[in-house]
Design a protein around this motif. Sequence first.
Motif, PDB file in Angstrom:
ATOM      1  N   GLN A   1       0.794  -1.221   0.000  1.00  0.00           N
ATOM      2  CA  GLN A   1       0.000   0.000   0.000  1.00  0.00           C
ATOM      3  C   GLN A   1       0.834   1.283   0.000  1.00  0.00           C
ATOM      4  OE1 GLN A   1      -3.578   0.162  -0.250  1.00  0.00           O
ATOM      5  NE2 GLN A   1      -2.890  -1.840  -1.000  1.00  0.00           N
TER       6      GLN A   1
ATOM      7  N   GLN B   1      -6.020  -1.078   7.242  1.00  0.00           N
ATOM      8  CA  GLN B   1      -7.233  -0.691   6.537  1.00  0.00           C
ATOM      9  C   GLN B   1      -7.958   0.360   7.378  1.00  0.00           C
ATOM     10  OE1 GLN B   1      -7.828  -2.433   3.511  1.00  0.00           O
ATOM     11  NE2 GLN B   1      -9.154  -0.690   3.074  1.00  0.00           N
TER      12      GLN B   1
ATOM     13  N   SER C   1      -6.485   3.042   3.034  1.00  0.00           N
ATOM     14  CA  SER C   1      -5.470   2.365   3.836  1.00  0.00           C
ATOM     15  C   SER C   1      -4.377   3.337   4.224  1.00  0.00           C
ATOM     16  CB  SER C   1      -4.872   1.178   3.076  1.00  0.00           C
ATOM     17  OG  SER C   1      -4.124   1.639   1.967  1.00  0.00           O
TER      18      SER C   1
END
Length: 857
Positions: free
Chosen positions: A139, A617, A623
Amino acid sequence: MRVRCYRVIFIFGMIASLAMAQSPSAKKSVGVAGAVQDTSGAVIVGAKVTIAGPNGTIVTQGVTDNAGNFRFAQVSTGNYTIDVTQAGFQEVRQSIKVGPGLPQQMRIVLPVSSVNEQVIVGAPDNSAAQVSTEISQNQNANSVDRDALDRLPVFDQDYITTLSRFLDSDATGTNGITLVVNGAEANGPGVTASAIQSVKINQNPYTALYSRPGRARIDITTKGGTPRLHGSANFLYRDSLFDARNTFAITKPSEQRTYYEGSLTGPLSHNKKTTFLLALDRDNDNQQAIVLAAGANGTINANVPNPTRHYFLSGRVFHDYGQGNQFWVGYSYEHKTVGNLGVGGTVLPEAGTNTLFFEHEINVGDVYVFSPKLLNQLHFLVGHYDNQTHSLNEDPQLLVSGAFTGGGAQADFRKTEYHFDGTDIVTYSAGKHTIKFGVDIPDISRRAFDDFTNQAGTYSFASLADYQASRPFSYLVQSGQGHVTFLERTVAGVLEDNIRVTPNLSVAAGVRYYWQNYFHDIAHDIAPRLSFAYAPTAKGSTVIRGGAGFFFDRSGPAAIADLLHFNGVRLKRFILENPTFPVTPPELAGLPTGVVVLDPRQRMPYVIQYGIGVEQQVNAKSSLSVNYIGSRGIDLFRSVDVNAPAPPDYIARPNPTLGQERQLQSEGYQKSNALEISFRGRPVPYFTGQAQYTLGKTYNNTSGITYFPANSYFPRADWSRSDNDQRNKFDLLGTFEVRQWFNFGTALSLHSGKAVNITTGSDDNHDSLPIDRPAGVPRNALYGPTYINLDLNLAHDLPLTKAGKEGPVATISFNSFNVLNHENDVTYVGVISSPFFGHAVAAQPPRRMQLDLEFKF
């Protein structure tokens, strides 16, 4: 292409068999299960999977999870058709057989397609910013798709520069940013802006598939052909009438830019299995360079035309064989000219150059699915380019440290190349393992360098006072044969295994083999890579991710050309200390030539990068990740004059039969540590974007293969802040949606200043290099200017039919770049003899306005 695929599989088949023989068997169960990925190997989240009977009746359906997997446990014995669809990808349909004891562990590949939909930033809404234990779904990556680029303030459609703010300049290596297009390294994207599907940075940073780490690599995926006719046309206009005045310009320069760009895709056959993609752009950029220099008669300030003309055309044809198999071939042509290049700051108009560049390139790609477990991906390109630089006049160059550069540019140069780049990667999936292996050829090129620089010579002066007294401290001139040709070869082998150890733990272990000619180790170079992703809870909303890897550098062609040019015979380089002005022929008589040599102990440089982080999350579509990233640069390139005058008097060269003996070494070192905080996704219904803050520190004692230490006998004294060291960096890209009225794109950058080196401006140790620092002053001791930039884009869509945004749409957008009109100085002058010491003489452009018109159907 098929024959080549079979050969690759035959060669590597034994490796895969041995690896699988040692793998634990997956649990077998009646049903249908598998994974959905794109052609680059990245998982596709939220893809719709449908299983239908022979008569077309739907038996069951669902969507892939956060790891791109699907599973249907209750499917009766029989023959079925499985159909997989996802926005932005081509539909794939294939036959399967289901029976007791016969599990279907499938791998389905969706080729990229072109669609007319509104996706802002990142993945589609049902999969945006989902933390996952899939190795490639980190992420802290930065990802922008085609429609996001239409919504964000992208200056001149230059999406590469827009995303480059997230790169790490100290990780890029000798050849700069690594551009990966559709899985293969390339010189450019091969298509125009509207034919780009997505741009990603730092995705899967430790994969063995690529040569450089994630923050040194830009991954571009281009559009494919479509069974229906789709197109996009863009017009961009900018005029200085609406801009602010440049800080260093006495009068506002008259500038204007018009840019036309578009792409068209559609079917070429009745069955729509053969499709095409056409893309072109035309760019007329009438910019002006701002000169601020100190001459013998006072300050010189002028606006100088700096026009750019650019033309690009490409065409591709795709043929789908079904079940995810596709072959395509394309051709592209690029032509670019730039006038008065190099002029600006302390460089006077007379010392500029005109440049010409053109390139032809052919791309070929093939994706072939041999079975649900076996896939071959082939991509290669062949091309030719010609890059020419011509000085505006042939007078000797006059270089006054920190004051002005005048006379002629003495920069005549021509570089031509016939090149081949390619990859052939086989993917084998079974049980818990996905094994990739194959060959990556980043470069096989026949290069020609024609060096006509410094034919009339360059005079260097320590100060304006020395210039007025006609007292240069050195004169550099070259003569002889400037033409060399050579074959550069770089080859890599790849082996990587992605292992789903448990549902909440994934591990990727890989190795990359390197070899290049001219610069190579006796034992060659092996680069291991390892990464993992672990979810400590069953819910999976938190993922711990880490990795480490070795990344080897390449020398690049310029260093090879220098070794061949300056061998003491072909192209001779003479440096005369304290010459008369102008120099007389007797002064050059008997002067020893300089040479370039390779250190016998030379090794290929490499970087060890490692990191660990936590991804959380935040909500269904957002995120947050916090990562530590460290790296160590080992055996980095630098140049040292091993024949420099020796201390303590620094008068005579040890070998009087040679001038400067530039030795290419790999003795440099670099140390970097950074804390990175990244956010991406859709925290509220009206905003989608990504933001990243980095607190970092990088120290080194070299800036690359052309870098000389201030004192060749004490190179360790150059250990200090990196030239690119920035303690604080914050970058934001995002889009606000205000109902159906308009979209508001934002790009914000807040950066600390880079380092500035302080020098005396003269050659105090008589090594012919004016890079000496004052006594007791370390390298890069001066902090440069901060960078603050805010860009905005206001866009409104105008549907042209009753179908709304599903039909033809016109978009009008107004862009403002550097909205705050902040004076973003390029750097400060570090020469203490300069009247500009500690001040800037050039800056990034002021506030500029831009109109964009787009039509899509």
